[in-house]
Motif scaffolding. Structure first.
Motif, PDB file in Angstrom:
ATOM      1  N   PRO A  92       0.806  -1.227   0.000  1.00 41.12           N
ATOM      2  CA  PRO A  92       0.000   0.000   0.000  1.00 41.12           C
ATOM      3  C   PRO A  92       0.839   1.276   0.000  1.00 41.12           C
ATOM      4  CG  PRO A  92      -0.796  -1.555   1.642  1.00 41.12           C
ATOM      5  CD  PRO A  92       0.493  -2.093   1.109  1.00 41.12           C
ATOM      6  N   THR A  93       1.913   1.293   0.775  1.00 37.46           N
ATOM      7  CA  THR A  93       2.870   2.403   0.784  1.00 37.46           C
ATOM      8  C   THR A  93       4.270   1.813   0.724  1.00 37.46           C
ATOM      9  OG1 THR A  93       2.950   2.468   3.211  1.00 37.46           O
ATOM     10  CG2 THR A  93       1.335   3.896   2.148  1.00 37.46           C
ATOM     11  N   ALA A  94       5.222   2.598   0.324  1.00 36.86           N
ATOM     12  CA  ALA A  94       6.593   2.109   0.162  1.00 36.86           C
ATOM     13  C   ALA A  94       7.098   1.409   1.425  1.00 36.86           C
ATOM     14  CB  ALA A  94       7.516   3.250  -0.214  1.00 36.86           C
ATOM     15  N   GLY A  95       7.515   0.159   1.264  1.00 36.69           N
ATOM     16  CA  GLY A  95       8.076  -0.611   2.360  1.00 36.69           C
ATOM     17  C   GLY A  95       7.056  -1.288   3.269  1.00 36.69           C
ATOM     18  N   GLN A  96       5.762  -1.068   3.063  1.00 34.11           N
ATOM     19  CA  GLN A  96       4.713  -1.706   3.861  1.00 34.11           C
ATOM     20  C   GLN A  96       4.075  -2.813   3.022  1.00 34.11           C
ATOM     21  OE1 GLN A  96       1.034   0.446   4.360  1.00 34.11           O
ATOM     22  NE2 GLN A  96       0.580  -0.583   6.290  1.00 34.11           N
ATOM     23  N   TYR A  97       4.303  -4.057   3.415  1.00 28.64           N
ATOM     24  CA  TYR A  97       3.779  -5.194   2.668  1.00 28.64           C
ATOM     25  C   TYR A  97       2.644  -5.850   3.444  1.00 28.64           C
ATOM     26  CZ  TYR A  97       7.852  -4.661  -0.263  1.00 28.64           C
ATOM     27  OH  TYR A  97       8.804  -4.150  -1.114  1.00 28.64           O
ATOM     28  N   LYS A  98       1.634  -6.273   2.712  1.00 29.22           N
ATOM     29  CA  LYS A  98       0.489  -6.981   3.276  1.00 29.22           C
ATOM     30  C   LYS A  98       0.297  -8.246   2.448  1.00 29.22           C
ATOM     31  CE  LYS A  98      -1.102  -3.760   6.154  1.00 29.22           C
ATOM     32  NZ  LYS A  98      -1.699  -3.968   7.459  1.00 29.22           N
ATOM     33  N   ALA A  99      -0.158  -9.309   3.095  1.00 34.97           N
ATOM     34  CA  ALA A  99      -0.434 -10.557   2.383  1.00 34.97           C
ATOM     35  C   ALA A  99      -1.815 -11.051   2.778  1.00 34.97           C
ATOM     36  CB  ALA A  99       0.618 -11.601   2.718  1.00 34.97           C
ATOM     37  N   PHE A 100      -2.532 -11.563   1.783  1.00 36.81           N
ATOM     38  CA  PHE A 100      -3.893 -12.040   1.983  1.00 36.81           C
ATOM     39  C   PHE A 100      -4.107 -13.334   1.213  1.00 36.81           C
ATOM     40  CE2 PHE A 100      -3.856  -7.392   1.751  1.00 36.81           C
ATOM     41  CZ  PHE A 100      -4.360  -7.058   3.004  1.00 36.81           C
ATOM     42  N   GLU A 133      -6.088 -12.279   6.216  1.00 35.52           N
ATOM     43  CA  GLU A 133      -4.737 -11.719   6.170  1.00 35.52           C
ATOM     44  C   GLU A 133      -3.726 -12.734   6.691  1.00 35.52           C
ATOM     45  OE1 GLU A 133      -2.309  -7.645   7.387  1.00 35.52           O
ATOM     46  OE2 GLU A 133      -4.414  -7.872   7.953  1.00 35.52           O
ATOM     47  N   TYR A 134      -2.548 -12.746   6.064  1.00 34.32           N
ATOM     48  CA  TYR A 134      -1.453 -13.608   6.473  1.00 34.32           C
ATOM     49  C   TYR A 134      -0.302 -12.757   6.987  1.00 34.32           C
ATOM     50  CZ  TYR A 134      -3.741 -17.165   3.503  1.00 34.32           C
ATOM     51  OH  TYR A 134      -4.615 -18.046   2.922  1.00 34.32           O
ATOM     52  N   LYS A 135       0.583 -13.392   7.734  1.00 34.49           N
ATOM     53  CA  LYS A 135       1.781 -12.717   8.223  1.00 34.49           C
ATOM     54  C   LYS A 135       2.786 -12.642   7.076  1.00 34.49           C
ATOM     55  CE  LYS A 135       5.349 -13.047  11.714  1.00 34.49           C
ATOM     56  NZ  LYS A 135       5.951 -13.869  12.776  1.00 34.49           N
ATOM     57  N   VAL A 136       3.369 -11.453   6.874  1.00 36.99           N
ATOM     58  CA  VAL A 136       4.328 -11.271   5.793  1.00 36.99           C
ATOM     59  C   VAL A 136       5.590 -10.622   6.339  1.00 36.99           C
ATOM     60  CG1 VAL A 136       3.381  -9.038   5.074  1.00 36.99           C
ATOM     61  CG2 VAL A 136       4.661 -10.387   3.438  1.00 36.99           C
ATOM     62  N   ALA A 137       6.725 -11.052   5.822  1.00 37.13           N
ATOM     63  CA  ALA A 137       8.014 -10.472   6.198  1.00 37.13           C
ATOM     64  C   ALA A 137       8.872 -10.369   4.942  1.00 37.13           C
ATOM     65  CB  ALA A 137       8.708 -11.350   7.238  1.00 37.13           C
ATOM     66  N   VAL A 138       9.763  -9.406   4.955  1.00 41.27           N
ATOM     67  CA  VAL A 138      10.726  -9.276   3.865  1.00 41.27           C
ATOM     68  C   VAL A 138      12.112  -9.465   4.481  1.00 41.27           C
ATOM     69  CG1 VAL A 138      11.696  -7.762   2.101  1.00 41.27           C
ATOM     70  CG2 VAL A 138       9.231  -7.717   2.566  1.00 41.27           C
ATOM     71  N   GLN A 139      12.809 -10.501   4.003  1.00 39.60           N
ATOM     72  CA  GLN A 139      14.157 -10.785   4.484  1.00 39.60           C
ATOM     73  C   GLN A 139      15.082 -10.880   3.282  1.00 39.60           C
ATOM     74  OE1 GLN A 139      13.572 -14.379   6.986  1.00 39.60           O
ATOM     75  NE2 GLN A 139      14.444 -13.108   8.602  1.00 39.60           N
ATOM     76  N   ASP A 140      16.157 -10.145   3.346  1.00 45.47           N
ATOM     77  CA  ASP A 140      17.145 -10.134   2.260  1.00 45.47           C
ATOM     78  C   ASP A 140      16.484  -9.838   0.911  1.00 45.47           C
ATOM     79  OD1 ASP A 140      19.230 -10.811   4.060  1.00 45.47           O
ATOM     80  OD2 ASP A 140      18.717 -12.942   3.857  1.00 45.47           O
TER      81      ASP A 140
END
Length: 155
Positions: A86-94, A140-147
């Motif tokens: 939705p905004t830069a660097g904010q990730y959502k997963a569904f 909604e699911y848990k989302v993370a960005v790694q590397d």
């Protein structure tokens, strides 16, 4: 009495059979038996949706976070997941399964996640219903960005 385990490919057929049973005067027991496989067995299928070495336990690695545009999203059809930014660097997963009829959403445009089956739309920010007939938000699911890679945990 043994319990049959159904594949995701047969779940639509089961749903239609159960709906026919209810319309024909079947009992609530038939309806209860229809829904047993949809929530509990879907996360373990499909080789592409399995976790990979560097991710958290149970996490699905979806690839580069750079593939998800700001203000939009990307549908991972095989994994039945949609990831938005939705905004830069904010990730959502569904879940990518529409809450109306279970169709897989097909695109994310103009800040909306769209279902091709009956026109339901969901907001990229929180998965809430923007246009029906969907009765509820996308789970909604848990989302993370790694590397620089997206990891989603369905639990």
């Amino acid at each position: 009495m043994t319990e049959a385990v159904e594949s995701p490919a047969t779940s639509r057929r089961t749903l239609l059979c159960c709906a026919a049973a209810v319309l024909a005067g079947g009992s609530a027991v038939a309806v209860t038996g229809c829904s047993s496989d949809s929530d509990s067995s879907s996360s373990g299928t499909g080789g592409a949706a399995s976790s990979s070495g560097g991710g958290a336990a149970g996490a699905v690695d979806l690839g580069a976070a750079s593939e998800v545009p700001v203000g939009g999203g990307k549908v991972y059809r095989d994994q039945k997941i949609v990831v938005t930014q939705p905004t830069a660097g904010q990730y959502k997963a569904f879940s990518a399964k529409c809450t109306h009829a279970g169709c897989v959403v097909d695109q994310v445009t103009s800040g909306q996640i769209s279902c091709p089956c009956h026109g339901s739309k969901f907001a990229v920010a929180d998965g809430s219903v923007s246009a029906g007939p969907a009765p509820s938000s996308l789970p909604e699911y848990k989302v993370a960005v790694q590397d620089g890679k997206i990891q989603v945990t369905k639990a």
